[in-house]
Scaffold this motif. Structure first.
Motif, mmCIF file in Angstrom:
data_model
loop_
_atom_site.group_PDB
_atom_site.id
_atom_site.type_symbol
_atom_site.label_atom_id
_atom_site.label_comp_id
_atom_site.label_asym_id
_atom_site.label_seq_id
_atom_site.Cartn_x
_atom_site.Cartn_y
_atom_site.Cartn_z
ATOM 1 N N PHE A 117 -25.253 -24.365 100.334
ATOM 2 C CA PHE A 117 -24.896 -25.739 99.984
ATOM 3 C C PHE A 117 -25.311 -26.118 98.564
ATOM 4 O O PHE A 117 -24.960 -27.191 98.076
ATOM 5 C CB PHE A 117 -25.559 -26.719 100.968
ATOM 6 N N VAL A 118 -26.069 -25.242 97.916
ATOM 7 C CA VAL A 118 -26.571 -25.518 96.570
ATOM 8 C C VAL A 118 -25.584 -24.962 95.538
ATOM 9 O O VAL A 118 -25.044 -23.860 95.726
ATOM 10 C CB VAL A 118 -27.975 -24.886 96.402
ATOM 11 N N PRO A 119 -25.338 -25.686 94.426
ATOM 12 C CA PRO A 119 -25.884 -26.993 94.029
ATOM 13 C C PRO A 119 -25.240 -28.146 94.800
ATOM 14 O O PRO A 119 -24.042 -28.113 95.087
ATOM 15 C CB PRO A 119 -25.590 -27.080 92.549
ATOM 16 N N LEU A 120 -26.044 -29.157 95.089
ATOM 17 C CA LEU A 120 -25.581 -30.264 95.908
ATOM 18 C C LEU A 120 -24.585 -31.158 95.179
ATOM 19 O O LEU A 120 -23.732 -31.782 95.815
ATOM 20 C CB LEU A 120 -26.773 -31.098 96.381
ATOM 21 N N ASP A 121 -24.690 -31.237 93.853
ATOM 22 C CA ASP A 121 -23.758 -32.102 93.114
ATOM 23 C C ASP A 121 -22.338 -31.541 93.116
ATOM 24 O O ASP A 121 -21.384 -32.264 92.830
ATOM 25 C CB ASP A 121 -24.240 -32.296 91.675
ATOM 26 N N GLU A 122 -22.171 -30.260 93.491
ATOM 27 C CA GLU A 122 -20.848 -29.663 93.564
ATOM 28 C C GLU A 122 -20.403 -29.424 95.014
ATOM 29 O O GLU A 122 -19.348 -28.839 95.244
ATOM 30 C CB GLU A 122 -20.843 -28.324 92.814
ATOM 31 N N ALA A 123 -21.208 -29.851 95.971
ATOM 32 C CA ALA A 123 -20.898 -29.638 97.383
ATOM 33 C C ALA A 123 -19.882 -30.668 97.867
ATOM 34 O O ALA A 123 -19.529 -31.621 97.163
ATOM 35 C CB ALA A 123 -22.175 -29.718 98.219
ATOM 36 N N SER A 124 -19.405 -30.466 99.093
ATOM 37 C CA SER A 124 -18.436 -31.393 99.679
ATOM 38 C C SER A 124 -19.114 -32.729 100.006
ATOM 39 O O SER A 124 -20.336 -32.837 100.049
ATOM 40 C CB SER A 124 -17.827 -30.787 100.946
ATOM 41 N N GLU A 125 -18.287 -33.723 100.276
ATOM 42 C CA GLU A 125 -18.821 -35.048 100.561
ATOM 43 C C GLU A 125 -19.639 -35.050 101.855
ATOM 44 O O GLU A 125 -20.635 -35.764 101.958
ATOM 45 C CB GLU A 125 -17.686 -36.067 100.659
ATOM 46 N N ASP A 126 -19.216 -34.262 102.826
ATOM 47 C CA ASP A 126 -19.969 -34.198 104.081
ATOM 48 C C ASP A 126 -21.376 -33.656 103.854
ATOM 49 O O ASP A 126 -22.352 -34.175 104.411
ATOM 50 C CB ASP A 126 -19.228 -33.316 105.092
ATOM 51 N N VAL A 127 -21.479 -32.607 103.027
ATOM 52 C CA VAL A 127 -22.788 -32.030 102.735
ATOM 53 C C VAL A 127 -23.644 -33.020 101.954
ATOM 54 O O VAL A 127 -24.845 -33.183 102.212
ATOM 55 C CB VAL A 127 -22.637 -30.706 101.960
ATOM 56 N N LYS A 128 -23.046 -33.706 100.996
ATOM 57 C CA LYS A 128 -23.787 -34.706 100.215
ATOM 58 C C LYS A 128 -24.307 -35.821 101.114
ATOM 59 O O LYS A 128 -25.460 -36.248 100.996
ATOM 60 C CB LYS A 128 -22.903 -35.283 99.118
ATOM 61 N N ASN A 129 -23.464 -36.300 102.021
ATOM 62 C CA ASN A 129 -23.889 -37.369 102.926
ATOM 63 C C ASN A 129 -25.013 -36.903 103.848
ATOM 64 O O ASN A 129 -25.961 -37.660 104.112
ATOM 65 C CB ASN A 129 -22.701 -37.853 103.760
ATOM 66 N N MET A 130 -24.901 -35.646 104.309
ATOM 67 C CA MET A 130 -25.961 -35.106 105.156
ATOM 68 C C MET A 130 -27.267 -35.010 104.389
ATOM 69 O O MET A 130 -28.339 -35.389 104.900
ATOM 70 C CB MET A 130 -25.567 -33.726 105.678
ATOM 71 N N ALA A 131 -27.218 -34.522 103.149
ATOM 72 C CA ALA A 131 -28.425 -34.375 102.331
ATOM 73 C C ALA A 131 -29.053 -35.731 102.027
ATOM 74 O O ALA A 131 -30.279 -35.896 102.108
ATOM 75 C CB ALA A 131 -28.091 -33.637 101.041
ATOM 76 N N GLU A 132 -28.232 -36.706 101.692
ATOM 77 C CA GLU A 132 -28.772 -38.037 101.385
ATOM 78 C C GLU A 132 -29.375 -38.682 102.629
ATOM 79 O O GLU A 132 -30.380 -39.397 102.549
ATOM 80 C CB GLU A 132 -27.678 -38.924 100.794
ATOM 81 N N SER A 133 -28.770 -38.448 103.779
ATOM 82 C CA SER A 133 -29.334 -38.976 105.020
ATOM 83 C C SER A 133 -30.698 -38.353 105.299
ATOM 84 O O SER A 133 -31.639 -39.057 105.704
ATOM 85 C CB SER A 133 -28.377 -38.697 106.181
ATOM 86 N N LEU A 134 -30.827 -37.043 105.074
ATOM 87 C CA LEU A 134 -32.123 -36.384 105.241
ATOM 88 C C LEU A 134 -33.146 -36.934 104.256
ATOM 89 O O LEU A 134 -34.314 -37.159 104.621
ATOM 90 C CB LEU A 134 -31.969 -34.876 105.045
ATOM 91 N N GLN A 135 -32.735 -37.165 103.030
ATOM 92 C CA GLN A 135 -33.654 -37.649 102.004
ATOM 93 C C GLN A 135 -34.176 -39.046 102.331
ATOM 94 O O GLN A 135 -35.363 -39.336 102.150
ATOM 95 C CB GLN A 135 -32.962 -37.627 100.634
ATOM 96 N N MET A 136 -33.304 -39.901 102.818
ATOM 97 C CA MET A 136 -33.747 -41.255 103.161
ATOM 98 C C MET A 136 -34.639 -41.249 104.398
ATOM 99 O O MET A 136 -35.587 -42.027 104.497
ATOM 100 C CB MET A 136 -32.527 -42.147 103.390
ATOM 101 N N THR A 137 -34.350 -40.362 105.336
ATOM 102 C CA THR A 137 -35.117 -40.339 106.585
ATOM 103 C C THR A 137 -36.466 -39.652 106.415
ATOM 104 O O THR A 137 -37.488 -40.146 106.897
ATOM 105 C CB THR A 137 -34.320 -39.616 107.682
ATOM 106 N N MET A 138 -36.482 -38.531 105.692
ATOM 107 C CA MET A 138 -37.692 -37.713 105.594
ATOM 108 C C MET A 138 -38.475 -37.935 104.309
ATOM 109 O O MET A 138 -39.499 -37.291 104.103
ATOM 110 C CB MET A 138 -37.322 -36.227 105.705
ATOM 111 N N HIS A 139 -37.968 -38.794 103.415
ATOM 112 C CA HIS A 139 -38.632 -39.057 102.136
ATOM 113 C C HIS A 139 -38.830 -37.760 101.345
ATOM 114 O O HIS A 139 -39.955 -37.359 101.026
ATOM 115 C CB HIS A 139 -39.973 -39.753 102.344
ATOM 116 N N CYS A 140 -37.715 -37.105 101.059
ATOM 117 C CA CYS A 140 -37.726 -35.866 100.308
ATOM 118 C C CYS A 140 -36.590 -35.905 99.291
ATOM 119 O O CYS A 140 -35.758 -36.816 99.316
ATOM 120 C CB CYS A 140 -37.568 -34.658 101.237
ATOM 121 N N CYS A 141 -36.548 -34.902 98.421
ATOM 122 C CA CYS A 141 -35.501 -34.859 97.403
ATOM 123 C C CYS A 141 -35.047 -33.429 97.205
ATOM 124 O O CYS A 141 -35.845 -32.550 96.848
ATOM 125 C CB CYS A 141 -36.012 -35.428 96.081
#
Length: 263
Positions: free
Chosen positions: A120-144
């Motif tokens: 899935f890396v790099p995330l800035d070039e991934a699909s929208e579904d992957v980006k949404n999943m990553a951002e959801s994880l970041q907001m929930t788990m406080h990670c980047c």
């Protein structure tokens, strides 16, 4: 006429009540997982439906076996107890197979998941579904980022932003762009490390549950086998504890002789 020992019947009934509770807990976990995965637009998670169906099936089968065993003990039904015994044998073999396979695969889990998430890396070039999943994880788990904040390139999203006033221990300051003089404060932890912590924890819990169920299944095999034996030989002699003969009073070794009087 009762052919099964009353104490044994009570122990077996308690055993099956516990088994029924385990089945109910599994079904409750399936319902909870279904509710949680239906929120936040996560309806299409891969393998969600299969996992939920497996939980429902395991919970229902567990409750049915427990009811069958309790019925067999209460009615002293040899057929029900034999079916219960067969289910316990199958359950023991299945639990041991799952437990041993999981224990052998545990050291390889991190490598398998890492290779999967690297796709899935790099995330800035991934699909929208992957980006949404990553951002959801970041907001929930406080990670980047999955492995680093650099996974986002120069497009670090707002879900990575950390408030240094309230989350000082979780933040780090980076130079976002080379031409910018000011830095950005983002979460210091990466999402993959947090995910791995929970995956290993769930795996260890699974191993504990599987081997515990295997032990309980063996106990169920022993109890049901004893009851089937009692039903098969209902007229067996009852063995009672008695005082050994060596401690019983012995008859006198001699008797006093009386000569008849002579007239």
């Amino acid at each position: 006429m009762t052919q099964i020992n009353t104490c044994l019947k009570r122990v077996f009934t308690i055993f099956n009540i516990f088994f029924a509770i385990v089945g109910g807990v599994i079904i409750a976990l399936a319902l909870l997982s279904q509710v949680l995965t239906n929120t936040g637009g996560r309806e299409n998670l891969e393998g969600r439906t299969t996992g939920l169906i497996a939980l429902y099936v395991v919970g229902a089968i567990t409750m049915m076996i427990a009811i069958l065993g309790a019925y067999g003990a209460h009615k002293e039904s040899k057929v029900s107890l034999i079916v219960f015994l067969v289910c316990m044998v199958i359950g023991t073999l299945l639990m041991l197979r799952i437990g041993i396979s999981t224990a052998m695969a545990r050291p390889q889990i991190e490598g398998i998941l890492e290779s999967k998430f690297r796709e899935f890396v790099p995330l800035d070039e991934a699909s929208e579904d992957v980006k949404n999943m990553a951002e959801s994880l970041q907001m929930t788990m406080h990670c980047c980022g999955l492995f680093s904040y650099k996974d986002w390139g120069n497009e670090i999203p707002d879900s990575c932003m950390c408030n240094p006033e309230t989350e000082m221990d979780e933040c780090q300051t980076i130079n976002y762009r080379a031409f910018m003089l000011s830095g950005k404060t983002i979460y210091a932890k990466t999402c993959f490390s947090i995910l791995m912590h929970y995956v290993i924890l769930i795996t260890d819990i699974l191993l504990g549950v599987v081997f515990t169920l295997a032990i309980l299944a063996v106990l169920g095999m022993v109890l049901s086998s004893v009851m089937i034996h009692q039903l098969r030989y209902p007229n067996r002699p009852t063995i009672l504890l008695s005082v050994p003969a060596v401690f019983s009073p012995a008859p006198p070794k001699y008797q006093e002789l009386h000569n008849p009087p002579i007239y």
